[in-house]
Design an enzyme around this catalytic site. Structure first.
Site, PDB file in Angstrom:
ATOM      1  N   ARG A 123       0.818  -1.233   0.000  1.00 24.30           N
ATOM      2  CA  ARG A 123       0.000   0.000   0.000  1.00 24.30           C
ATOM      3  C   ARG A 123       0.847   1.277   0.000  1.00 24.30           C
ATOM      4  O   ARG A 123       0.390   2.336   0.390  1.00 24.30           O
ATOM      5  CB  ARG A 123      -0.990   0.030   1.164  1.00 24.30           C
ATOM      6  CG  ARG A 123      -1.975  -1.119   1.111  1.00 24.30           C
ATOM      7  CD  ARG A 123      -3.258  -0.799   1.825  1.00 24.30           C
ATOM      8  NE  ARG A 123      -4.211  -1.864   1.598  1.00 24.30           N
ATOM      9  CZ  ARG A 123      -4.322  -2.951   2.353  1.00 24.30           C
ATOM     10  NH1 ARG A 123      -3.539  -3.091   3.407  1.00 24.30           N
ATOM     11  NH2 ARG A 123      -5.203  -3.869   2.074  1.00 24.30           N
ATOM     12  N   LYS A 145       4.724  11.539 -11.308  1.00 22.38           N
ATOM     13  CA  LYS A 145       3.911  10.696 -12.191  1.00 22.38           C
ATOM     14  C   LYS A 145       4.579   9.333 -12.292  1.00 22.38           C
ATOM     15  O   LYS A 145       5.767   9.243 -12.585  1.00 22.38           O
ATOM     16  CB  LYS A 145       3.823  11.315 -13.587  1.00 22.38           C
ATOM     17  CG  LYS A 145       2.760  12.376 -13.711  1.00 22.38           C
ATOM     18  CD  LYS A 145       2.591  12.763 -15.161  1.00 22.38           C
ATOM     19  CE  LYS A 145       1.556  13.847 -15.307  1.00 22.38           C
ATOM     20  NZ  LYS A 145       1.450  14.331 -16.692  1.00 22.38           N
ATOM     21  N   GLU A 187      12.712  18.407 -24.120  1.00 19.34           N
ATOM     22  CA  GLU A 187      11.851  18.770 -22.976  1.00 19.34           C
ATOM     23  C   GLU A 187      12.298  20.107 -22.373  1.00 19.34           C
ATOM     24  O   GLU A 187      11.473  20.898 -21.915  1.00 19.34           O
ATOM     25  CB  GLU A 187      11.892  17.684 -21.883  1.00 19.34           C
ATOM     26  CG  GLU A 187      11.352  16.328 -22.296  1.00 19.34           C
ATOM     27  CD  GLU A 187       9.852  16.300 -22.594  1.00 19.34           C
ATOM     28  OE1 GLU A 187       9.107  17.191 -22.137  1.00 19.34           O
ATOM     29  OE2 GLU A 187       9.426  15.375 -23.313  1.00 19.34           O
ATOM     30  N   LYS A 229       9.521  23.127 -13.931  1.00 24.03           N
ATOM     31  CA  LYS A 229       8.637  21.984 -13.715  1.00 24.03           C
ATOM     32  C   LYS A 229       8.061  21.986 -12.299  1.00 24.03           C
ATOM     33  O   LYS A 229       6.881  21.756 -12.094  1.00 24.03           O
ATOM     34  CB  LYS A 229       9.376  20.673 -14.007  1.00 24.03           C
ATOM     35  CG  LYS A 229       8.500  19.472 -13.700  1.00 24.03           C
ATOM     36  CD  LYS A 229       8.519  18.376 -14.685  1.00 24.03           C
ATOM     37  CE  LYS A 229       7.378  17.409 -14.332  1.00 24.03           C
ATOM     38  NZ  LYS A 229       7.465  16.137 -14.948  1.00 24.03           N
ATOM     39  N   GLU A 239      -2.591  17.390 -12.101  1.00 23.31           N
ATOM     40  CA  GLU A 239      -2.920  17.732 -13.492  1.00 23.31           C
ATOM     41  C   GLU A 239      -4.410  17.985 -13.724  1.00 23.31           C
ATOM     42  O   GLU A 239      -5.029  17.425 -14.628  1.00 23.31           O
ATOM     43  CB  GLU A 239      -2.413  16.645 -14.463  1.00 23.31           C
ATOM     44  CG  GLU A 239      -2.307  17.164 -15.881  1.00 23.31           C
ATOM     45  CD  GLU A 239      -1.601  16.220 -16.845  1.00 23.31           C
ATOM     46  OE1 GLU A 239      -0.474  15.775 -16.533  1.00 23.31           O
ATOM     47  OE2 GLU A 239      -2.177  15.939 -17.895  1.00 23.31           O
ATOM     48  N   ARG A 243      -0.933  21.973 -14.937  1.00 25.27           N
ATOM     49  CA  ARG A 243       0.099  20.967 -15.231  1.00 25.27           C
ATOM     50  C   ARG A 243      -0.027  20.432 -16.668  1.00 25.27           C
ATOM     51  O   ARG A 243       0.929  19.937 -17.237  1.00 25.27           O
ATOM     52  CB  ARG A 243       0.032  19.823 -14.206  1.00 25.27           C
ATOM     53  CG  ARG A 243       1.158  18.821 -14.406  1.00 25.27           C
ATOM     54  CD  ARG A 243       1.411  17.909 -13.242  1.00 25.27           C
ATOM     55  NE  ARG A 243       2.499  17.005 -13.536  1.00 25.27           N
ATOM     56  CZ  ARG A 243       3.063  16.198 -12.671  1.00 25.27           C
ATOM     57  NH1 ARG A 243       2.634  16.190 -11.423  1.00 25.27           N
ATOM     58  NH2 ARG A 243       4.047  15.414 -13.014  1.00 25.27           N
ATOM     59  N   ASN A 247       2.366  19.090 -21.187  1.00 23.50           N
ATOM     60  CA  ASN A 247       2.122  18.150 -22.289  1.00 23.50           C
ATOM     61  C   ASN A 247       2.257  18.793 -23.662  1.00 23.50           C
ATOM     62  O   ASN A 247       1.969  18.150 -24.670  1.00 23.50           O
ATOM     63  CB  ASN A 247       0.727  17.525 -22.147  1.00 23.50           C
ATOM     64  CG  ASN A 247       0.640  16.652 -20.915  1.00 23.50           C
ATOM     65  OD1 ASN A 247       1.568  15.907 -20.615  1.00 23.50           O
ATOM     66  ND2 ASN A 247      -0.440  16.758 -20.176  1.00 23.50           N
ATOM     67  N   HIS A 250       3.199  16.865 -26.799  1.00 26.42           N
ATOM     68  CA  HIS A 250       3.084  15.437 -26.496  1.00 26.42           C
ATOM     69  C   HIS A 250       1.840  14.765 -27.066  1.00 26.42           C
ATOM     70  O   HIS A 250       1.839  13.548 -27.249  1.00 26.42           O
ATOM     71  CB  HIS A 250       3.143  15.205 -24.980  1.00 26.42           C
ATOM     72  CG  HIS A 250       4.537  15.348 -24.432  1.00 26.42           C
ATOM     73  ND1 HIS A 250       5.195  16.564 -24.426  1.00 26.42           N
ATOM     74  CD2 HIS A 250       5.413  14.442 -23.900  1.00 26.42           C
ATOM     75  CE1 HIS A 250       6.404  16.393 -23.900  1.00 26.42           C
ATOM     76  NE2 HIS A 250       6.557  15.122 -23.579  1.00 26.42           N
ATOM     77  N   HIS A 254       3.374  11.830 -28.805  1.00 25.99           N
ATOM     78  CA  HIS A 254       3.101  10.432 -28.417  1.00 25.99           C
ATOM     79  C   HIS A 254       2.417   9.681 -29.555  1.00 25.99           C
ATOM     80  O   HIS A 254       2.680   8.495 -29.783  1.00 25.99           O
ATOM     81  CB  HIS A 254       2.183  10.380 -27.179  1.00 25.99           C
ATOM     82  CG  HIS A 254       2.924  10.574 -25.884  1.00 25.99           C
ATOM     83  ND1 HIS A 254       2.288  10.953 -24.720  1.00 25.99           N
ATOM     84  CD2 HIS A 254       4.232  10.433 -25.564  1.00 25.99           C
ATOM     85  CE1 HIS A 254       3.175  11.045 -23.747  1.00 25.99           C
ATOM     86  NE2 HIS A 254       4.368  10.741 -24.224  1.00 25.99           N
ATOM     87  N   HIS A 266      11.586   9.298 -28.433  1.00 25.10           N
ATOM     88  CA  HIS A 266      10.680  10.236 -27.759  1.00 25.10           C
ATOM     89  C   HIS A 266      11.036  11.671 -28.141  1.00 25.10           C
ATOM     90  O   HIS A 266      10.166  12.479 -28.462  1.00 25.10           O
ATOM     91  CB  HIS A 266      10.797  10.025 -26.248  1.00 25.10           C
ATOM     92  CG  HIS A 266       9.866  10.880 -25.444  1.00 25.10           C
ATOM     93  ND1 HIS A 266       8.517  10.662 -25.403  1.00 25.10           N
ATOM     94  CD2 HIS A 266      10.099  11.967 -24.667  1.00 25.10           C
ATOM     95  CE1 HIS A 266       7.946  11.575 -24.627  1.00 25.10           C
ATOM     96  NE2 HIS A 266       8.881  12.380 -24.166  1.00 25.10           N
TER      97      HIS A 266
END
Ligand code: GLY
Length: 360
Positions: A123, A145, A187, A229, A239, A243, A247, A250, A254, A266
């Site tokens: 947990r 993330k 990035e 960031k 997000e 946030r 992206n 992306h 992606h 990437h």
């Protein structure tokens, strides 16, 4: 009828430090040795295991830390629920308990996967990020993330789970090739586009010094990216709103990466994503062509050519539907309006995306 209220009003402090410097591995060892974790699980991939993992393990053992190393095959293909399960079973077999800590030693795949394991193992047990790629240093190791890919797209299953501390050792970048460095550089340029024109120009003027690993400039650039960031994450950890700006590039990036069956890196995919999304903004008259030129020129300066040969544009458009920003009825984009400023949640018609991609 009875009614029982479970009062769980929480005030949690998940703050953490990002330490950036050269030759930090021994500092990580000292940090672990000085803390009172029962057991240490270093999770890494087969490449990083050879480069730094074994050495790191023996440095910990020299300090009498109870540590064990767990590795999986290097590459995005390992970022799956199945590999997560194998790691969890290995930890259980080795009797790792709630007093353990996970160290994610590696690039983005390692960080995402090890963080996801830590977030659900017993947990949730603490984890520490020790990123070994530029991309992981400026992006995935910060902000919590974690997750895995599925057949439908990247990072579709995961958690928000913050590390206890992040150690960024620029020394390890020596083992990176230019293609790997480019993944991070793209990035960093994105960070400039979303919120800091000065940093965008700093990146434009210092690209070669960064590739040459000039220590002072490199540490400065990584620090500025981490600051951008972290300030976004501080405002919107989960997000829900701002946030999303991270992206930028992306949604298309992606989608291109997936349509190329991950043959394109990437960095190259997101670089092309930045160009296409900038052109979408231009088409929607949201950005002045002079500003859009600056973005497109810098992506070109990085050596990224807009080239979708061999890629089915319809597949790219289809892949955007699996993007997490795709709501039931439309795909929302983050679009630049000038260098240093973006807007989020812009619904863009499929037809426009298709046409811009075809003309790109
Ligand atoms: N890489 C995007 C984010 O961390 O939100």
């Amino acid at each position: 009828m009875g009614k029982v209220k479970v009062n769980l009003l929480k005030k949690v402090d998940n703050s953490y430090e990002i330490i950036i410097g050269k030759g930090l591995l021994s500092q990580v060892v000292k940090y672990i040795a000085d803390s009172n974790y029962g057991r240490v699980a270093i999770i890494t991939d087969t490449n990083v295991k050879k480069l730094y993992g074994k050495k790191f393990l023996s440095m910990l053992k020299d300090k009498k830390v109870l540590a064990e190393l767990f590795s999986f095959n290097a590459g995005e293909a390992s970022k799956t629920r199945e590999v997560k399960e194998k790691l969890e079973d290995a930890l259980t077999r080795s009797r790792f308990k709630r007093d353990s800590v996970v160290i994610a030693l590696g690039g983005g795949v390692v960080g995402d996967l090890a963080g996801f394991v830590a977030s659900t193992y017993m947990r949730g047990i603490p984890f520490i990020q020790v990123p070994t790629t530029l991309l992981a240093m400026v992006d995935s190791s910060i902000g919590g993330k974690t997750g895995v890919d599925t057949r439908y797209g990247k990072n579709l299953i995961g958690t928000f789970y913050q590390p206890k501390i992040v150690f960024i050792d620029v020394e390890v970048l020596k083992s990176l090739d230019r293609k790997e460095m480019l993944n991070g550089v793209v990035e960093m340029v994105k960070h400039g586009i979303i919120s800091d024109k000065k940093y965008f120009l700093f990146m434009r003027d210092n690209i070669d010094r960064i590739y040459n690993l000039e220590e002072k400039i490199l540490i400065e650039a990584i620090k500025r990216s981490c600051q951008i960031k972290k300030s976004v994450v501080e405002r919107d950890e989960k997000e829900s709103n701002v946030r999303k700006m991270l992206n930028l590039g992306h949604t298309i990036g992606h989608a291109i990466e997936k349509a190329s069956e991950y043959k394109l890196s990437h960095g190259i995919s997101v670089g092309m994503g930045l160009v296409v999304e900038t052109k979408i903004a231009e088409r929607l008259k949201m950005i002045h062509p002079v500003e859009s030129r600056k973005i497109i020129d810098l992506i070109k300066k990085l050596g990224i050519k807009m080239n979708l040969s061999g890629i089915n544009v319809r597949d790219v458009v289809k892949n955007t539907f699996y993007d997490k920003k795709h709501t039931a009825r439309k795909t929302n984009y983050v679009l630049p309006v000038e260098v240093g400023k973006v807007v989020i949640d812009v619904p863009v018609k499929e037809k426009i995306v298709f046409e811009v991609l075809q003309a790109a």
